[in-house]
Write a protein that holds these residues in place. Sequence first.
Motif, PDB file in Angstrom:
ATOM      1  N   ARG A 227     -63.747  20.527  -6.814  1.00 20.60           N
ATOM      2  CA  ARG A 227     -64.142  19.898  -8.146  1.00 20.60           C
ATOM      3  C   ARG A 227     -63.332  18.877  -8.645  1.00 20.60           C
ATOM      4  O   ARG A 227     -63.757  17.565  -9.230  1.00 20.60           O
ATOM      5  CB  ARG A 227     -64.371  20.922  -9.045  1.00 20.60           C
ATOM      6  N   ALA A 228     -61.823  19.119  -8.663  1.00 22.95           N
ATOM      7  CA  ALA A 228     -61.118  17.867  -8.987  1.00 22.95           C
ATOM      8  C   ALA A 228     -61.322  16.776  -8.353  1.00 22.95           C
ATOM      9  O   ALA A 228     -61.081  15.531  -8.812  1.00 22.95           O
ATOM     10  CB  ALA A 228     -59.860  18.459  -9.069  1.00 22.95           C
ATOM     11  N   PHE A 229     -61.306  16.746  -6.837  1.00 23.44           N
ATOM     12  CA  PHE A 229     -61.557  15.662  -6.067  1.00 23.44           C
ATOM     13  C   PHE A 229     -62.872  14.957  -6.363  1.00 23.44           C
ATOM     14  O   PHE A 229     -62.961  13.844  -6.703  1.00 23.44           O
ATOM     15  CB  PHE A 229     -61.844  16.115  -4.445  1.00 23.44           C
ATOM     16  N   LEU A 230     -63.979  15.545  -6.757  1.00 21.66           N
ATOM     17  CA  LEU A 230     -65.268  15.096  -7.190  1.00 21.66           C
ATOM     18  C   LEU A 230     -65.125  14.254  -8.574  1.00 21.66           C
ATOM     19  O   LEU A 230     -65.564  13.197  -8.690  1.00 21.66           O
ATOM     20  CB  LEU A 230     -66.297  15.808  -7.279  1.00 21.66           C
ATOM     21  N   ASP A 231     -64.574  14.775  -9.337  1.00 20.29           N
ATOM     22  CA  ASP A 231     -64.047  14.386 -10.660  1.00 20.29           C
ATOM     23  C   ASP A 231     -63.220  12.880 -10.357  1.00 20.29           C
ATOM     24  O   ASP A 231     -63.512  12.058 -11.155  1.00 20.29           O
ATOM     25  CB  ASP A 231     -63.095  15.262 -11.739  1.00 20.29           C
ATOM     26  N   ALA A 325     -73.741  23.773 -11.026  1.00 17.93           N
ATOM     27  CA  ALA A 325     -73.173  23.186 -12.562  1.00 17.93           C
ATOM     28  C   ALA A 325     -71.867  22.577 -12.352  1.00 17.93           C
ATOM     29  O   ALA A 325     -71.690  21.655 -13.043  1.00 17.93           O
ATOM     30  CB  ALA A 325     -73.059  24.840 -13.026  1.00 17.93           C
ATOM     31  N   ALA A 326     -70.939  22.906 -11.322  1.00 17.95           N
ATOM     32  CA  ALA A 326     -70.010  22.074 -11.313  1.00 17.95           C
ATOM     33  C   ALA A 326     -70.213  20.727 -10.769  1.00 17.95           C
ATOM     34  O   ALA A 326     -69.764  19.717 -11.056  1.00 17.95           O
ATOM     35  CB  ALA A 326     -68.953  22.788 -10.108  1.00 17.95           C
ATOM     36  N   ALA A 327     -71.069  20.489  -9.751  1.00 20.50           N
ATOM     37  CA  ALA A 327     -71.562  19.224  -9.245  1.00 20.50           C
ATOM     38  C   ALA A 327     -72.192  18.407 -10.244  1.00 20.50           C
ATOM     39  O   ALA A 327     -71.853  17.039 -10.732  1.00 20.50           O
ATOM     40  CB  ALA A 327     -72.571  19.251  -8.230  1.00 20.50           C
ATOM     41  N   GLN A 328     -73.000  19.111 -11.087  1.00 20.96           N
ATOM     42  CA  GLN A 328     -73.714  18.232 -12.264  1.00 20.96           C
ATOM     43  C   GLN A 328     -72.823  17.880 -13.390  1.00 20.96           C
ATOM     44  O   GLN A 328     -72.821  16.610 -13.961  1.00 20.96           O
ATOM     45  CB  GLN A 328     -74.872  19.258 -12.934  1.00 20.96           C
ATOM     46  N   GLY A 329     -71.715  18.857 -13.605  1.00 23.46           N
ATOM     47  CA  GLY A 329     -70.573  18.520 -14.699  1.00 23.46           C
ATOM     48  C   GLY A 329     -69.895  17.405 -14.157  1.00 23.46           C
ATOM     49  O   GLY A 329     -69.419  16.370 -15.034  1.00 23.46           O
TER      50      GLY A 329
END
Length: 499
Positions: A227-231, A325-329
């Motif tokens: 998730r941190a990478f995607l952010d 939810a993580a992807a959408q966020g």
Amino acid sequence: MNAPHPQAETIFPFDHSYAALPERFYARLSPTAVTEPRLIRLNDSLARDLGLDSRALKTPAGVEMLAGNRIAEGSTPIAMAYAGHQFGTFVPQLGDGRAILLGEIVAPDGTRYDIQLKGSGRTPFSRGGDGRAWIGPVLREYIVSEAMHALGLPTTRALSAVKTGDQIMREAPLPGAILTRVAKSHIRVGTFEYFAARRDEEALKALTDYAIARHYPQAEDTANPYRAFLDAVVEAQARLVARWMHVGFIHGVMNTDNTSISGETIDYGPCAFMDTYHPGKVFSSIDHMGRYAYANQPRIAYWNLSRLAQAMLPLLGEVEEKAVAAAQGAIDAFPDLYETAWLEGMRAKLGLATSREEDRKLAYDLFAAIAAAETDFTLTFRTLSSLGRKQGDGDDALRGLLGEKNALDEWLSRWRTRLGHESASEDERKSLMRSVNPAFIPRNHRVEEAIAAAMSDDYTPFERLLQVLSDPYSDQPENGEYASPPKPEEVVERTFCGT
């Protein structure tokens, strides 16, 4: 014609972290030899930054390497596999169809870079193409990528351009050429899509772990590194596209296979900088519906990032709902990140060092005014940089640019009122504006002029244009014609990929 063969000189101190990944990530092969390689230009300053010996690269052996006729000691050439959404349609296998990654080098500052040949012959991903490039797209990418670097925007760069001595068949026989491209990596959104489409979660995890370690190592120490990478990728793209918008750049083919996860501008095909401002401006000859028009670029970046998030779902959570939810966020953060980056840059372009609520409307109203006036994007901001705080101080220069379609008088009054809330001196404010509002961009007609001359082996316009663009924020009175918009007969309406 001799096939490429290894040779002993260590001109490139190659390393191979990507080629150490599983073999389904790429195809191993050598470039296809060319008939008579001749160096058009070597980027000496970039070579120095990379810790390379320019003199060695200019020798016959060095030029043979830059043409793909010789394989440098330590090189393990590969063509990378990836997929991509092209104009919204998913293509499950694309890959390097005319490019070969020779390897990676670690520069003196510790940064790892890819060294890639573009136009180096067929690969398993060529899809029936010849894998070659003609001199036009090679010089265009050299000029525009180096201009982007000088403007201060994250970008791949050009180390060299080599003429091959071969004719390339397009609409007519054209002189062939090869570009040596330097990038922090060539990993794309489409690389993630490639493995996601195959439901190869093992490869998807290996790719993401590799990308984190290479580009966003700070993500490793978080509760959810994926998730941190995607952010981090979302933020990098938001800032990159905002900076495109600040200089009037139109990428032209914002497919997911042309979206680098490192946050660099990559794949300069039918790209262009605007002359006359229009939010719906399109140059690409293949973008018939305006999907990648200037004003659409933020929306398309968001769409592309949504495809990355979708591809990464298996890594974002064991429970589907939590992964979604993580992807959408992550992707829902893009609009605010983009708007913040865009407004931050616009404040600087308007000479504003502080933040006030009315700044966003002030910036948007300026774009509406220059659209109504049908004026030049770059010259409007550069001329604005010289105006004083008092009404009439420098206004004639701006009126001379706008002609009779002057839609800026009311806006200028509001802008000067806003400047009254700034504490910086007049000289400080003008200096700030001049540092972010370039005098020189790679205007399309100048790029085409350089390409046309190169067709006859005259590289003087190419060299002079590169020299001017290397210092875009200085006035350069001796090169004033390069700041001028095209005459009506010089206007370039369409640009081409050259594949």
